[in-house]
Design an enzyme around this catalytic site. Sequence first.
Site, short mmCIF file in Angstrom:
data_model
loop_
_atom_site.label_atom_id
_atom_site.label_comp_id
_atom_site.label_asym_id
_atom_site.label_seq_id
_atom_site.Cartn_x
_atom_site.Cartn_y
_atom_site.Cartn_z
N ASP A 182 -5.08 -10.08 12.47
CA ASP A 182 -5.57 -8.74 12.81
C ASP A 182 -4.83 -8.31 14.08
O ASP A 182 -5.18 -8.69 15.20
CB ASP A 182 -7.08 -8.78 13.06
N ILE A 183 -3.80 -7.49 13.89
CA ILE A 183 -2.90 -7.18 15.01
C ILE A 183 -3.62 -6.43 16.12
O ILE A 183 -3.50 -6.77 17.30
CB ILE A 183 -1.69 -6.36 14.50
N LYS B 246 -13.43 -3.73 18.21
CA LYS B 246 -12.08 -4.17 18.56
C LYS B 246 -11.65 -3.73 19.95
O LYS B 246 -10.48 -3.87 20.32
CB LYS B 246 -11.09 -3.65 17.51
N ASN C 276 0.86 -1.19 0.00
CA ASN C 276 0.00 0.00 0.00
C ASN C 276 0.89 1.24 0.00
O ASN C 276 2.10 1.14 0.17
CB ASN C 276 -0.96 -0.03 1.19
#
Length: 418
Positions: free
Chosen positions: A323-324, A359, A224
Amino acid sequence: MSDRRRILIGVTGGIAAYKICEVVSTLAKSGAEVRTIVTDSAQQFITPLTLATLSRDRSYTDRDFWQPTHGRPLHIQLAQWADIFVIAPLTANTLSKLATGMADNLLTNTVLASTCPILLLPAMNREMWKQPAVARNWQLLLTDSRFHSITPIPGILACDIPNNTDSQSVEVLAAGRMAEPQQILAHIYSLLHTQGDRDLANKQVLISAGGTREHFDPVRFIGNPATGKMGIAIAQAAVHRGARVTMVHGPMNVEMVETLSEVTLVSVTTAQQMSDAMLSLFPAANLTIMAAAVADVRPTAYHPEKLPKRSLPQQLDLETVPDIVAQLAQKKRPDQHLVGFAAQTGDILAPAWEKLQRKNLDAIVANPIDQPGAGFGSDTNQAILLDRHGKKQNISGCTKLQLAHHLLDFIDFSPITL
């Protein structure tokens, strides 16, 4: 800077004085009022006329100090005028004077008469910097909370003999070189924001920054446009506010990384490597900020040799990556605080609020990456800050360092009640 701020810069007698020209010029162009004090020895390297021209204001010398005044003495006027006082370069001689409270010229008298934060930038031969007497003076000076500092960095000095340094990398040379202008400017801007308050003293801050790369052969990857500029700005702001900072970062421009001489750096490439590093470092952190743009997917297969163009797959099989921030949230203690980023296009508020709740984050930065001057690669940014209590703050276009300070101001550091 949107408002005018008064910055006094003292220059002492070292070859690094040439670097202060860029600092003075940049500050003046940004709208700050800048005045300078040039010691007698500094004038062997740089002239008051040069600094006066770059600052569009007065440059003072000891000759001015000893002239009769019709009001307050000059050192009193300057001390009360300044919002921030910067001394760069700081020589061993002036360091000794400041440590012992000596006042034998305009610069040292102004230091004693002032009450504002003072940023010190020592620069000298590396053997001089290592002398026990210099080390004692430096440590004694820093016991005064009014003094802030950027310690010398490793690098080739003007006194180095080329034949003796050709075989040495900059990294292995001992410290002695004054910090570069961009690092100095960042610290000045931080002090103007905080007025010297070290509200993050004794806190350990963990930051992720930059993008990750998921290779399917040695030269091709899914990535990215993230440059790490936002993470760097947060790291700088936290250090300037007294924190001990560790930054886990993906591939980044070397020159940008060099501005973080006071940050512990952990370099990674893939999302898995970043996950491993963050999970390992997380237990020791009081505040963790996930500013990195981590890959969501990776190729299921890796080819150890470069694939010829004719052998490139027509379809790339992908799998999700860890998913850190979700993993960190599961391990978060009540005394820890976790902040995420939500880079969005279109409506940024609803997705960010949903991500914050899902989260279990303490706060989130909703970042409109489709707006001009915001998002990946830009030097400026804008955002909406949200926290778990529903507090919201809109941050209009500003530098990424300013946004970093707004974020650190926004975070509620009170323990979470379970």
